[in-house]
Design an enzyme around this catalytic site. Structure first.
Site, PDB file in Angstrom:
ATOM      1  N   ASP A  67     -96.089 -32.380 -50.855  1.00 26.37           N
ATOM      2  CA  ASP A  67     -95.568 -31.651 -49.702  1.00 26.37           C
ATOM      3  C   ASP A  67     -95.037 -30.263 -50.065  1.00 26.37           C
ATOM      4  O   ASP A  67     -94.611 -30.022 -51.198  1.00 26.37           O
ATOM      5  CB  ASP A  67     -94.410 -32.430 -49.076  1.00 26.37           C
ATOM      6  CG  ASP A  67     -94.881 -33.616 -48.253  1.00 26.37           C
ATOM      7  OD1 ASP A  67     -96.040 -34.038 -48.409  1.00 26.37           O
ATOM      8  OD2 ASP A  67     -94.063 -34.122 -47.454  1.00 26.37           O
ATOM      9  N   HIS A  87     -93.415 -33.566 -54.176  1.00 25.76           N
ATOM     10  CA  HIS A  87     -93.446 -32.159 -53.757  1.00 25.76           C
ATOM     11  C   HIS A  87     -94.005 -31.296 -54.887  1.00 25.76           C
ATOM     12  O   HIS A  87     -93.436 -31.297 -55.993  1.00 25.76           O
ATOM     13  CB  HIS A  87     -92.029 -31.702 -53.394  1.00 25.76           C
ATOM     14  CG  HIS A  87     -91.429 -32.501 -52.273  1.00 25.76           C
ATOM     15  ND1 HIS A  87     -90.871 -33.746 -52.461  1.00 25.76           N
ATOM     16  CD2 HIS A  87     -91.322 -32.233 -50.947  1.00 25.76           C
ATOM     17  CE1 HIS A  87     -90.431 -34.213 -51.299  1.00 25.76           C
ATOM     18  NE2 HIS A  87     -90.701 -33.321 -50.358  1.00 25.76           N
TER      19      HIS A  87
HETATM   20 NI    NI Z   1     -91.449 -31.016 -46.483  1.00 29.28          NI
END
Ligand code: NI
Length: 260
Positions: free
Chosen positions: A77, A223
């Site tokens: 992400d 992430h």
């Molecule tokens: Ni996010």
């Protein structure tokens, strides 16, 4: 109940995955080759892996996909990031692993070359809005604009349309999931494992949380904007492969729903 017809239906399906997924390439294909003629109508070029089926399913939302097959989706992400994402792409390429990137529209516009590289190397792109807001605090029109603008940024940069949404912070209401599904066709993709990598617990902790949390049909959330997360990926991927898991994209995973 006679299980034989079910097994015959599943075998070509499994073969399609076996042909296209890391770890099954090469000599292992020959062990299932006798089933190949009955499986598909679209012939891949000789030696090329067959494309895996994809689907956005029928549910408004997925936190895992209901399958007993040993497949999982790695999702990254908030990128793309100018240095961490290319380093991750190098790593994924070296291990022949495909992932899904939930990108933020502002970063899409900033790093179009990285976006094109993600697509060129066989990964999947998903919508993570333009400005990363909490969608539950926006009007329907506000949500609509966030999704539409990110969608357009991805399409104009890569030529490929995103097919799934990850709501920032996982914050989304049931009503929003429903109308977004109807209007954009996106299922909202949550996760089954969150190692909280953004809190920077250390790469080995991120790895152990991902590996211990993974199960068939699992969706792993990390992430690619954080360097220690990229550092955690070699051991994570190696340990999950050693446990028998294979990595697929989110829409490939959804296509396995109720299979196996
Ligand atoms: Ni996010």
């Amino acid at each position: 109940m006679n299980l034989l017809p079910i097994r015959l239906k599943i075998a070509p399906f499994l073969l399609a995955f076996a042909l296209g997924v890391a770890g099954f390439a090469g000599t292992s294909c020959t062990t299932t080759g006798k089933k190949s003629k009955s499986s598909t109508t679209t012939a891949a070029p000789t030696g090329a892996p067959a494309p895996l089926p994809t689907s956005t399913g029928t549910q408004d939302s997925y936190s895992r996909v209901a399958t007993s097959l040993p497949f999982i989706a790695l999702t990254f992400d908030d990128g793309p990031h100018p240095t961490n994402t290319p380093r991750l792409l190098d790593l994924l390429k070296s291990k022949n692993v495909k992932a899904t990137f939930y990108v933020v529209g502002t970063n899409v516009r900033r790093y179009p070359e990285i976006m094109r590289r993600i697509v060129a190397e066989g990964h999947e792109i998903g919508n993570h809005t333009v400005n990363h807001p909490n969608l539950t605090k926006l009007s329907d029109d506000g949500v609509r604009k966030e999704l539409r603008d990110c969608h357009q940024a991805i399409v104009s940069t890569t030529g490929v349309a995103p097919r799934t949404l990850r709501p920032p912070y996982g914050a989304i209401t049931s009503a929003q999931k429903s109308w977004i599904r109807k209007e954009f066709g996106y299922p909202s993709i949550m996760w089954s494992v969150d190692p909280e990598d953004w809190k920077k617990p250390g790469s080995s902790v991120v790895t152990s949380r991902l590996v211990s949390g993974a199960g068939p049909g699992g969706i792993l959330l990390v992430h690619d904007i954080h360097a220690p997360t990229i550092d955690a990926m070699p051991a994570t991927i190696d340990q999950l492969l050693a446990k028998g898991y294979q990595f697929v994209t989110v829409t490939q995973l959804i296509a396995m729903e109720h299979k196996g």
